[in-house]
Design a protein around this motif. Structure first.
Motif, PDB file in Angstrom:
ATOM      1  N   ILE A  17       0.847  -1.207   0.000  1.00 34.43           N
ATOM      2  CA  ILE A  17       0.000   0.000   0.000  1.00 34.43           C
ATOM      3  C   ILE A  17       0.877   1.249   0.000  1.00 34.43           C
ATOM      4  CG2 ILE A  17      -1.677   1.307   1.355  1.00 34.43           C
ATOM      5  CD1 ILE A  17      -2.724  -1.449   2.362  1.00 34.43           C
ATOM      6  N   LEU A  18       1.944   1.227   0.782  1.00 33.71           N
ATOM      7  CA  LEU A  18       2.859   2.363   0.824  1.00 33.71           C
ATOM      8  C   LEU A  18       3.504   2.604  -0.546  1.00 33.71           C
ATOM      9  CD1 LEU A  18       4.635   4.479   2.349  1.00 33.71           C
ATOM     10  CD2 LEU A  18       6.201   2.592   2.882  1.00 33.71           C
ATOM     11  N   LEU A  19       3.897   1.537  -1.230  1.00 34.08           N
ATOM     12  CA  LEU A  19       4.593   1.674  -2.513  1.00 34.08           C
ATOM     13  C   LEU A  19       3.707   2.229  -3.616  1.00 34.08           C
ATOM     14  CD1 LEU A  19       6.847  -1.530  -2.684  1.00 34.08           C
ATOM     15  CD2 LEU A  19       7.391   0.740  -1.831  1.00 34.08           C
ATOM     16  N   VAL A  20       2.409   2.072  -3.478  1.00 33.79           N
ATOM     17  CA  VAL A  20       1.487   2.662  -4.467  1.00 33.79           C
ATOM     18  C   VAL A  20       1.694   4.171  -4.556  1.00 33.79           C
ATOM     19  CG1 VAL A  20      -0.948   3.128  -4.969  1.00 33.79           C
ATOM     20  CG2 VAL A  20      -0.231   0.828  -4.279  1.00 33.79           C
ATOM     21  N   PHE A  21       2.024   4.786  -3.422  1.00 40.02           N
ATOM     22  CA  PHE A  21       2.204   6.238  -3.386  1.00 40.02           C
ATOM     23  C   PHE A  21       3.620   6.657  -3.794  1.00 40.02           C
ATOM     24  CE2 PHE A  21      -1.100   5.164  -0.300  1.00 40.02           C
ATOM     25  CZ  PHE A  21      -2.141   5.972  -0.758  1.00 40.02           C
ATOM     26  N   LEU A  22       4.455   5.663  -4.106  1.00 36.23           N
ATOM     27  CA  LEU A  22       5.827   5.961  -4.524  1.00 36.23           C
ATOM     28  C   LEU A  22       6.054   5.522  -5.969  1.00 36.23           C
ATOM     29  CD1 LEU A  22       7.713   4.723  -1.316  1.00 36.23           C
ATOM     30  CD2 LEU A  22       7.149   7.082  -1.914  1.00 36.23           C
ATOM     31  N   LYS A  23       5.031   5.640  -6.787  1.00 36.44           N
ATOM     32  CA  LYS A  23       5.084   5.131  -8.157  1.00 36.44           C
ATOM     33  C   LYS A  23       6.275   5.659  -8.933  1.00 36.44           C
ATOM     34  CE  LYS A  23       2.522   4.974 -12.501  1.00 36.44           C
ATOM     35  NZ  LYS A  23       1.319   5.416 -13.242  1.00 36.44           N
ATOM     36  N   GLU A  24       6.577   6.927  -8.818  1.00 38.06           N
ATOM     37  CA  GLU A  24       7.655   7.545  -9.599  1.00 38.06           C
ATOM     38  C   GLU A  24       9.025   7.337  -8.962  1.00 38.06           C
ATOM     39  OE1 GLU A  24       7.088   8.749 -12.557  1.00 38.06           O
ATOM     40  OE2 GLU A  24       4.952   8.290 -12.306  1.00 38.06           O
ATOM     41  N   HIS A  25       9.062   6.864  -7.753  1.00 42.19           N
ATOM     42  CA  HIS A  25      10.338   6.676  -7.043  1.00 42.19           C
ATOM     43  C   HIS A  25      10.732   5.196  -7.113  1.00 42.19           C
ATOM     44  CE1 HIS A  25      10.019  10.778  -5.437  1.00 42.19           C
ATOM     45  NE2 HIS A  25       8.732  10.494  -5.245  1.00 42.19           N
ATOM     46  N   VAL A  26      11.138   4.760  -8.296  1.00 39.65           N
ATOM     47  CA  VAL A  26      11.378   3.340  -8.540  1.00 39.65           C
ATOM     48  C   VAL A  26      12.529   2.810  -7.687  1.00 39.65           C
ATOM     49  CG1 VAL A  26      12.049   1.648 -10.283  1.00 39.65           C
ATOM     50  CG2 VAL A  26      10.420   3.448 -10.860  1.00 39.65           C
ATOM     51  N   PHE A  27      13.610   3.579  -7.554  1.00 39.78           N
ATOM     52  CA  PHE A  27      14.750   3.116  -6.755  1.00 39.78           C
ATOM     53  C   PHE A  27      14.326   2.855  -5.312  1.00 39.78           C
ATOM     54  CE2 PHE A  27      18.416   3.904  -3.981  1.00 39.78           C
ATOM     55  CZ  PHE A  27      19.307   2.978  -4.490  1.00 39.78           C
ATOM     56  N   ILE A  31      14.396  -0.831  -3.103  1.00 37.80           N
ATOM     57  CA  ILE A  31      15.049  -1.028  -1.808  1.00 37.80           C
ATOM     58  C   ILE A  31      14.047  -1.496  -0.760  1.00 37.80           C
ATOM     59  CG2 ILE A  31      16.325   0.103   0.053  1.00 37.80           C
ATOM     60  CD1 ILE A  31      17.923  -0.348  -2.525  1.00 37.80           C
ATOM     61  N   ILE A  32      12.892  -0.828  -0.693  1.00 38.19           N
ATOM     62  CA  ILE A  32      11.880  -1.179   0.316  1.00 38.19           C
ATOM     63  C   ILE A  32      11.370  -2.599   0.091  1.00 38.19           C
ATOM     64  CG2 ILE A  32       9.570  -0.638   1.172  1.00 38.19           C
ATOM     65  CD1 ILE A  32      10.178   2.315   0.617  1.00 38.19           C
ATOM     66  N   SER A  33      11.144  -2.986  -1.164  1.00 36.26           N
ATOM     67  CA  SER A  33      10.636  -4.332  -1.465  1.00 36.26           C
ATOM     68  C   SER A  33      11.635  -5.406  -1.044  1.00 36.26           C
ATOM     69  CB  SER A  33      10.328  -4.449  -2.962  1.00 36.26           C
ATOM     70  OG  SER A  33       9.345  -3.522  -3.353  1.00 36.26           O
ATOM     71  N   LEU A  34      12.917  -5.197  -1.384  1.00 33.66           N
ATOM     72  CA  LEU A  34      13.941  -6.174  -0.995  1.00 33.66           C
ATOM     73  C   LEU A  34      14.062  -6.286   0.521  1.00 33.66           C
ATOM     74  CD1 LEU A  34      16.843  -5.502  -3.549  1.00 33.66           C
ATOM     75  CD2 LEU A  34      15.414  -7.544  -3.383  1.00 33.66           C
ATOM     76  N   LEU A  35      14.027  -5.146   1.203  1.00 37.18           N
ATOM     77  CA  LEU A  35      14.129  -5.164   2.666  1.00 37.18           C
ATOM     78  C   LEU A  35      12.923  -5.867   3.283  1.00 37.18           C
ATOM     79  CD1 LEU A  35      15.504  -1.562   3.410  1.00 37.18           C
ATOM     80  CD2 LEU A  35      16.729  -3.744   3.606  1.00 37.18           C
ATOM     81  N   THR A  36      11.734  -5.645   2.712  1.00 42.32           N
ATOM     82  CA  THR A  36      10.517  -6.279   3.245  1.00 42.32           C
ATOM     83  C   THR A  36      10.606  -7.797   3.150  1.00 42.32           C
ATOM     84  OG1 THR A  36       9.169  -4.363   2.631  1.00 42.32           O
ATOM     85  CG2 THR A  36       8.016  -6.450   2.980  1.00 42.32           C
ATOM     86  N   LEU A  37      10.964  -8.302   1.964  1.00 39.53           N
ATOM     87  CA  LEU A  37      11.030  -9.749   1.781  1.00 39.53           C
ATOM     88  C   LEU A  37      12.170 -10.354   2.602  1.00 39.53           C
ATOM     89  CD1 LEU A  37      10.324  -9.953  -2.057  1.00 39.53           C
ATOM     90  CD2 LEU A  37       8.774 -10.545  -0.192  1.00 39.53           C
ATOM     91  N   SER A  38      13.277  -9.639   2.719  1.00 39.43           N
ATOM     92  CA  SER A  38      14.387 -10.128   3.556  1.00 39.43           C
ATOM     93  C   SER A  38      13.974 -10.194   5.022  1.00 39.43           C
ATOM     94  CB  SER A  38      15.607  -9.210   3.400  1.00 39.43           C
ATOM     95  OG  SER A  38      16.027  -9.152   2.058  1.00 39.43           O
ATOM     96  N   PHE A  39      13.183  -9.223   5.457  1.00 44.37           N
ATOM     97  CA  PHE A  39      12.676  -9.222   6.831  1.00 44.37           C
ATOM     98  C   PHE A  39      11.806 -10.453   7.087  1.00 44.37           C
ATOM     99  CE2 PHE A  39       9.121  -7.974   9.672  1.00 44.37           C
ATOM    100  CZ  PHE A  39       9.836  -7.787  10.842  1.00 44.37           C
TER     101      PHE A  39
END
Length: 501
Positions: A17-27, A31-39
């Motif tokens: 849900i948070l990433l939906v609001f970061l559509k233009e901030h791909v980098f 990072i957030i996606s990798l950290l989430t799955l690693s967590f």
């Protein structure tokens, strides 16, 4: 009780849900996606250790004790699958970061991937069969979007077929839930098992069990697999690898839970049906893998062979076979992701999909060629790689149970897997190279890294099987003895009186 059990579901959902609001901030999304799955991988390891020390863990939402409230249950089987699923998802996402076009990443690739993984995790951990339906739908809705990313004509055609088949399966799932609730008066899995054991070999309950068999077979690609080869061939490589690694495994997990926990009675009907369907799936998968000329098609039919082999282990039903099912499920997640990433790389460097139009790749990309060789050996079950032990244990279970037809089909399929992938290896990697030095596309180390990590995983699962043995043995014991799960969820002493009535 551990509040950590719910984290593999809610953390990816909140992050998506948070990433939906970061559509233009791909980098930042990467990072957030990798950290989430690693967590989630770290959480899974912690849960596995806790389960070994304390036994099966449970969390009751809103303080409502089972069977009246919603529960998440973490046993060794579910937690092992959550661990491997998220580990594979991390690696596939790493590959996507290195290879996927920016325009695709901006099509909400990362939010949809996290939602799909959340659905997978929730399906593994839920202790309530209606919430299994809900988590299935979360996973499938995200996969509907992922299969369409790119919007090519062939993608939309296969997406339409994929969506329609799964909508029909979901409708049948709801009908089965209605019949089940009307019959046993509960949706908590442990409580359903207890009520079914009280009812004995009831014809109505057996009918409901067979309806669930149809539902989960559609979702797992067991016998009713006509939608799978096309659907797994059209998305971008990273998405196809995620589908091959995770989606059918959730359907298989549901079959395993259904026919070890929910419907332990009348196994002569249910397990016979499972065995027949598994055998036909193995045969059909072998025919497809042998006749295919397109590398993606051959890889897709290898997925079906794996589905049939795992369900054959479930149909055999001995404790050794169930240990093999657990090992092989973990192996298949890793090895199928590796196969699909390798096939995607082959298509990228050659621009071709037909094996007869590829040759000599090992001269241009020697390290990549030997990584494909590792994937081939792992899927064929050659020791000491990850596929070997699962095959041996399922074979041991088949001998113990006298299931020699399934034993023969299972090990014959290993030869077909080896032949079909060896055909790709010899035809595409050896011979005269079709790529001149001027036309050679570079494969940077960062692109090879995900495939290398998966190779390390499949080697580690094989060589390190002894380290995993306590967790797998515990998982198989819970599957083979449903009372362990029931006592953990329903507080054994409180409910034992009702079971004895």
């Amino acid at each position: 009780m551990s509040n950590m059990i719910v984290l593999p579901l809610i953390v990816p959902v909140i992050t998506a849900i948070l990433l939906v609001f970061l559509k233009e901030h791909v980098f930042l999304q990467r990072i957030i996606s990798l950290l989430t799955l690693s967590f989630i991988v770290i959480i899974s390891v912690i849960l596995l250790v806790e389960i070994q020390e304390q036994g099966i863990l449970r969390i009751d939402f809103s303080g409502w004790a089972p069977p009246f409230g919603i529960s998440f249950v973490a046993d060794s089987f579910a937690t092992l699958l959550v661990l491997i699923a998220n580990l594979v998802a991390v690696i596939c996402m790493l590959y996507a970061i290195f290879t996927m076009e920016l325009k695709y990443e901006k099509m909400y690739f990362y939010p949809f991937t996290l939602l799909m993984v959340a659905g997978v995790n929730g399906s593994f951990l839920t202790g309530d069969i209606f919430n299994l339906f809900v988590c299935f739908e979360v996973m499938l809705l995200a996969s509907y979007a992922l299969i369409s990313i790119g919007g090519e004509k062939i993608q939309l055609r296969e997406a339409l077929k994929y969506v329609l088949i799964n909508i029909v399966a979901s409708w049948i799932f709801l009908v089965a839930l209605a019949f089940l609730y009307g019959t046993v008066g509960t949706l908590n899995m442990a409580h359903i098992s207890m009520r079914v054991m009280e009812a004995g070999a009831n014809p109505l309950i057996t009918t409901v069990a067979l309806i669930f068999l149809i539902v989960f077979s559609l979702k797992a690609g067991l016998l009713l697999f006509f939608w799978l080869p096309g659907s797994y061939s059209v998305p971008p490589t990273a998405i196809a690898a995620l589908f091959a690694a995770l989606l059918t495994k959730v359907g298989i997990y549901a079959l395993v839970r259904t026919f070890t926990l929910l419907f332990p009675n009348n196994t002569e009907v249910t397990h016979t049906a499972l065995g027949i369907m598994a055998g036909i799936t193995i045969i059909a998968g072998c025919i497809g893998a042998l006749s295919g000329r397109d590398v993606r098609t051959i890889a897709s039919y290898n997925v079906l062979i794996g589905v049939g082999f795992i369900v054959a282990g479930l149909a055999i039903g001995t404790e050794s076979a169930l240990q093999g099912v657990v090992y092989y499920l973990m192996h298949d997640m890793v090895a199928k992701a590796m196969l699909f990433l390798a096939v995607g790389m082959m298509i990228y460097v050659t621009g071709e999909t037909v094996i007869d139009k590829m040759s000599g790749l090992i001269r241009n990309y020697p390290f990549f060629g030997w990584l494909f060789f590792v994937a081939m050996c792992s899927l064929a079950g050659i020791p000491p790689l990850s596929g070997f032990l699962g095959k041996v244990l399922i074979g041991q279970g088949a001998i113990e149970g006298g299931n020699f037809v399934l034993l023969g089909l299972g090990f014959f399929s290993s030869l077909i897997v080896l032949y079909s992938l060896l055909r790709i290896f010899l035809s595409s990697f050896f011979g005269e190279t079709i790529i001149s030095l001027e036309d050679e596309k570079p494969l940077p180390k960062r692109v090879i890294l995900p495939l290398t990590l998966l190779a390390a995983c499949t080697i580690s699962l094989g060589v390190g099987a002894e380290k995993l043995a306590p967790f797998v043995t515990d998982a198989a014991e819970t599957l083979y003895t449903p009372s362990i799960y029931i006592d953990a969820v329903l507080d054994g002493e409180q409910w034992q009186g009702e079971v004895n009535k």
